[in-house]
Design a protein around this motif. Structure first.
Motif, PDB file in Angstrom:
ATOM      1  N   ALA A   1      13.835   4.660 -26.789  1.00  0.00           N
ATOM      2  CA  ALA A   1      15.078   5.360 -26.432  1.00  0.00           C
ATOM      3  C   ALA A   1      15.856   4.679 -25.308  1.00  0.00           C
ATOM      4  O   ALA A   1      16.603   5.335 -24.576  1.00  0.00           O
ATOM      5  N   THR A   2      15.726   3.364 -25.173  1.00  0.00           N
ATOM      6  CA  THR A   2      16.409   2.654 -24.089  1.00  0.00           C
ATOM      7  C   THR A   2      17.916   2.538 -24.325  1.00  0.00           C
ATOM      8  O   THR A   2      18.666   2.279 -23.376  1.00  0.00           O
ATOM      9  N   LYS A   3      18.364   2.704 -25.574  1.00  0.00           N
ATOM     10  CA  LYS A   3      19.785   2.544 -25.899  1.00  0.00           C
ATOM     11  C   LYS A   3      20.417   3.854 -26.376  1.00  0.00           C
ATOM     12  O   LYS A   3      21.422   3.844 -27.075  1.00  0.00           O
ATOM     13  N   THR A   4      19.854   4.972 -25.993  1.00  0.00           N
ATOM     14  CA  THR A   4      20.405   6.257 -26.393  1.00  0.00           C
ATOM     15  C   THR A   4      21.717   6.541 -25.660  1.00  0.00           C
ATOM     16  O   THR A   4      21.921   6.109 -24.525  1.00  0.00           O
ATOM     17  N   ASN A   5      22.617   7.289 -26.324  1.00  0.00           N
ATOM     18  CA  ASN A   5      23.848   7.725 -25.669  1.00  0.00           C
ATOM     19  C   ASN A   5      23.721   9.182 -25.246  1.00  0.00           C
ATOM     20  O   ASN A   5      22.710   9.840 -25.515  1.00  0.00           O
ATOM     21  N   GLU A   6      24.743   9.688 -24.587  1.00  0.00           N
ATOM     22  CA  GLU A   6      24.660  11.036 -24.021  1.00  0.00           C
ATOM     23  C   GLU A   6      24.510  12.105 -25.105  1.00  0.00           C
ATOM     24  O   GLU A   6      23.748  13.066 -24.935  1.00  0.00           O
ATOM     25  N   LYS A   7      25.210  11.942 -26.216  1.00  0.00           N
ATOM     26  CA  LYS A   7      25.120  12.933 -27.295  1.00  0.00           C
ATOM     27  C   LYS A   7      23.705  13.010 -27.839  1.00  0.00           C
ATOM     28  O   LYS A   7      23.173  14.097 -28.099  1.00  0.00           O
TER      29      LYS A   7
ATOM     30  N   THR B   1      10.393  15.000 -26.635  1.00  0.00           N
ATOM     31  CA  THR B   1       9.822  14.135 -25.601  1.00  0.00           C
ATOM     32  C   THR B   1      10.161  12.679 -25.888  1.00  0.00           C
ATOM     33  O   THR B   1      10.189  12.262 -27.052  1.00  0.00           O
ATOM     34  N   ILE B   2      10.398  11.911 -24.844  1.00  0.00           N
ATOM     35  CA  ILE B   2      10.599  10.464 -24.977  1.00  0.00           C
ATOM     36  C   ILE B   2       9.369   9.737 -24.437  1.00  0.00           C
ATOM     37  O   ILE B   2       8.879  10.049 -23.345  1.00  0.00           O
ATOM     38  N   ILE B   3       8.874   8.800 -25.224  1.00  0.00           N
ATOM     39  CA  ILE B   3       7.741   7.966 -24.806  1.00  0.00           C
ATOM     40  C   ILE B   3       8.292   6.659 -24.244  1.00  0.00           C
ATOM     41  O   ILE B   3       9.019   5.935 -24.930  1.00  0.00           O
ATOM     42  N   HIS B   4       7.941   6.370 -23.025  1.00  0.00           N
ATOM     43  CA  HIS B   4       8.447   5.209 -22.293  1.00  0.00           C
ATOM     44  C   HIS B   4       7.383   4.120 -22.269  1.00  0.00           C
ATOM     45  O   HIS B   4       6.258   4.356 -21.825  1.00  0.00           O
ATOM     46  N   CYS B   5       7.738   2.915 -22.758  1.00  0.00           N
ATOM     47  CA  CYS B   5       6.817   1.773 -22.783  1.00  0.00           C
ATOM     48  C   CYS B   5       7.455   0.625 -21.991  1.00  0.00           C
ATOM     49  O   CYS B   5       8.045  -0.297 -22.577  1.00  0.00           O
ATOM     50  N   PRO B   6       7.386   0.645 -20.663  1.00  0.00           N
ATOM     51  CA  PRO B   6       8.162  -0.301 -19.848  1.00  0.00           C
ATOM     52  C   PRO B   6       7.829  -1.765 -20.065  1.00  0.00           C
ATOM     53  O   PRO B   6       8.727  -2.612 -20.081  1.00  0.00           O
ATOM     54  N   ILE B   7       6.554  -2.102 -20.228  1.00  0.00           N
ATOM     55  CA  ILE B   7       6.203  -3.518 -20.427  1.00  0.00           C
ATOM     56  C   ILE B   7       6.751  -4.010 -21.759  1.00  0.00           C
ATOM     57  O   ILE B   7       7.349  -5.094 -21.848  1.00  0.00           O
ATOM     58  N   SER B   8       6.587  -3.241 -22.806  1.00  0.00           N
ATOM     59  CA  SER B   8       7.127  -3.601 -24.114  1.00  0.00           C
ATOM     60  C   SER B   8       8.640  -3.761 -24.048  1.00  0.00           C
ATOM     61  O   SER B   8       9.203  -4.733 -24.573  1.00  0.00           O
ATOM     62  N   ASN B   9       9.319  -2.826 -23.399  1.00  0.00           N
ATOM     63  CA  ASN B   9      10.779  -2.908 -23.301  1.00  0.00           C
ATOM     64  C   ASN B   9      11.212  -4.186 -22.588  1.00  0.00           C
ATOM     65  O   ASN B   9      12.189  -4.833 -22.991  1.00  0.00           O
ATOM     66  N   ARG B  10      10.485  -4.568 -21.550  1.00  0.00           N
ATOM     67  CA  ARG B  10      10.836  -5.794 -20.816  1.00  0.00           C
ATOM     68  C   ARG B  10      10.557  -7.040 -21.651  1.00  0.00           C
ATOM     69  O   ARG B  10      11.394  -7.959 -21.729  1.00  0.00           O
ATOM     70  N   LEU B  11       9.410  -7.094 -22.293  1.00  0.00           N
ATOM     71  CA  LEU B  11       9.054  -8.290 -23.056  1.00  0.00           C
ATOM     72  C   LEU B  11       9.973  -8.512 -24.250  1.00  0.00           C
ATOM     73  O   LEU B  11      10.217  -9.644 -24.659  1.00  0.00           O
ATOM     74  N   LEU B  12      10.507  -7.429 -24.823  1.00  0.00           N
ATOM     75  CA  LEU B  12      11.382  -7.559 -25.995  1.00  0.00           C
ATOM     76  C   LEU B  12      12.856  -7.549 -25.622  1.00  0.00           C
ATOM     77  O   LEU B  12      13.720  -7.489 -26.506  1.00  0.00           O
ATOM     78  N   GLY B  13      13.165  -7.584 -24.317  1.00  0.00           N
ATOM     79  CA  GLY B  13      14.546  -7.714 -23.873  1.00  0.00           C
ATOM     80  C   GLY B  13      15.394  -6.477 -24.093  1.00  0.00           C
ATOM     81  O   GLY B  13      16.612  -6.593 -24.278  1.00  0.00           O
TER      82      GLY B  13
ATOM     83  N   GLY C   1      15.715  -3.772 -21.947  1.00  0.00           N
ATOM     84  CA  GLY C   1      16.165  -3.061 -20.764  1.00  0.00           C
ATOM     85  C   GLY C   1      15.230  -1.942 -20.359  1.00  0.00           C
ATOM     86  O   GLY C   1      14.180  -1.737 -20.959  1.00  0.00           O
ATOM     87  N   ALA C   2      15.645  -1.205 -19.340  1.00  0.00           N
ATOM     88  CA  ALA C   2      14.819  -0.137 -18.785  1.00  0.00           C
ATOM     89  C   ALA C   2      15.341   1.224 -19.217  1.00  0.00           C
ATOM     90  O   ALA C   2      16.544   1.447 -19.302  1.00  0.00           O
ATOM     91  N   LEU C   3      14.430   2.121 -19.504  1.00  0.00           N
ATOM     92  CA  LEU C   3      14.783   3.494 -19.817  1.00  0.00           C
ATOM     93  C   LEU C   3      15.441   4.149 -18.597  1.00  0.00           C
ATOM     94  O   LEU C   3      14.992   3.972 -17.473  1.00  0.00           O
ATOM     95  N   ASP C   4      16.493   4.922 -18.829  1.00  0.00           N
ATOM     96  CA  ASP C   4      17.217   5.588 -17.752  1.00  0.00           C
ATOM     97  C   ASP C   4      16.536   6.928 -17.445  1.00  0.00           C
ATOM     98  O   ASP C   4      16.977   7.992 -17.896  1.00  0.00           O
TER      99      ASP C   4
END
Length: 404
Positions: A259-265, A276-288, A290-293
């Motif tokens: 969900a790193t590219k979700t919009n407000e709607k 619920t949103i599952i946050h995987c920070p290392i995966s998000n960084r390695l695949l370019g 960005g960071a979950l807000d």
């Protein structure tokens, strides 16, 4: 019955001392040792070292066991480059991860204090390893396929895998359903699977808005995914947009991963449905990607939990490492507040999101616990220290039994 006497116990909102825990499969009572011994005189007693900390076992809600053979085969830094490298190396990755390879990944999680994990299973190659795991397992059978012509065959394969997981009867194993993503699963399949989830009361997860490529494809049928779909699947337009996809999940307590590219709607929809949103920070960084807000998630009262993803986009399956990366990634958050949230995200919040009776040291909860060997007396910044200092894990207890 057993009694364990640590130096400290990490409860949901505080650290306590001079208390012991009586348990079998579940936690029966938390009280002074003498009181427990009077009530349970035949209990087996374990007394722990000075500065030992008893805390809930960790919960890794999203991990791909089947791809645990990867180390250097895949390309990092950009999602599309990584995806093409997965396709190019898929056969070698799958065939290269034997039962021993998957067992090693599961054991790595156990040794890092993970007492429950959610396995995202694409092929059911990991079913036997997960069935024999010491941990509790939510076994998410994944549904994938964007072409209507193949829908019946794909759904038949999915049902066969789901039925195989239902045949597993051991304690702590829960068959569940995963929808791969809005760009890769045809609406026909999504709706059929969600009807099954509703009728059988199964846990549900999906990948959602992981990359800018997904954002552009779902919004405008353009971007980096356009060549990918046209070349590989002869498909020139997205099969649905994100609003349509999310609408299928209305009234489902789903877990959406990335969900790193979700919009407000979209976030408003997730919030409205208490998802619920599952946050995987290392995966998000390695695949370019960005960071979950998480600041916005907190403002919208959206629960988020932490997970490792699989070794196709991570270097280890360790939630302590994942929490540490998240602690440094989200620099706009107060440090101690974030550390507390991170610990909750892999214990009580993850348990609640998965519908499991675990995740905290509390009477009536399943006895899934770990022992950390601290070096000094804990203070008010203990959550930060737990994440930073990677204390030794000297004991792992799952459903009341010693697992490590």
């Amino acid at each position: 019955m057993r009694i364990i006497t640590p130096h400290y116990i990490l409860l949901e909102d505080r650290v306590v001392t001079n208390l012991s825990v009586a348990y079998d499969k579940t936690i029966k009572k938390i009280a002074p040792y003498e009181e427990l011994l009077d009530e349970f005189p035949d209990a087996k007693v374990t007394s722990l070292r000075e500065n030992s900390l008893l805390m809930p076992g960790l919960i890794n809600a999203h991990v791909h066991i089947e791809f645990s053979g990867n180390k250097t085969e895949l390309s990092y830094g950009d999602f599309i480059s990584w995806l093409y490298s997965v396709i190019e190396n898929r056969e070698d990755l799958i065939n290269g991860c034997s039962k021993e390879c998957m067992n090693k990944a599961i054991d790595q999680m156990l040794r890092s204090g993970i007492t429950t994990f959610g396995a995202i299973s694409s092929h059911a190659m990991d079913l036997e390893a997960c069935e024999n795991a010491k941990q509790n397992v939510v076994f998410f059978n994944e549904l994938i396929g964007s072409q209507a012509a193949a829908a019946d065959a794909l759904y038949g394969d999915f049902i066969a895998r789901l039925d195989s997981s239902k045949a597993v009867k051991r304690e702590g194993f829960y068959p569940a359903v995963a929808i791969h993503s809005p760009y890769s699963v045809h609406p026909i399949l999504v709706k059929k699977a969600l009807e099954l989830v509703k009728n059988e009361n199964l846990q549900l997860t999906a990948h959602f808005m992981e990359s800018q490529a997904e954002r552009d494809w779902l919004d405008k049928s353009s971007g980096d995914f356009k060549d990918f779909f046209e070349q590989l699947l002869k498909q020139s337009n997205a099969i649905c947009d994100s609003d349509e996809f999310l609408s299928y999940f209305d009234d489902h307590k789903a877990l959406f991963t990335h969900a790193t590219k979700t919009n407000e709607k979209e976030l408003d929809s997730i919030s409205k449905n208490n998802q619920t949103i599952i946050h995987c920070p290392i995966s998000n960084r390695l695949l370019g990607n960005g960071a979950l807000d998480i600041k916005t998630l907190n403002e919208k009262n959206i629960r988020w939990i932490l997970a490792t993803d699989g070794l196709s986009s991570n270097y280890k399956l360790d939630l302590f490492e994942e929490m540490k990366v998240a602690l440094f990634m989200h620099t706009d958050q107060p440090l101690l507040t974030l550390a507390n949230q991170l610990l909750k995200s892999v214990t009580i919040d993850a348990a609640d999101a998965l519908g499991l009776n675990t995740g905290e040291i509390k009477e009536g909860k399943n006895a899934d616990m770990i022992v950390l060997d601290l070096d000094v007396e804990p203070n008010e910044e203990l959550p930060i220290h737990i994440i930073l200092h990677r204390y030794n894990i000297s004991k792992v207890i799952i459903n009341g039994e010693d697992a490590l």
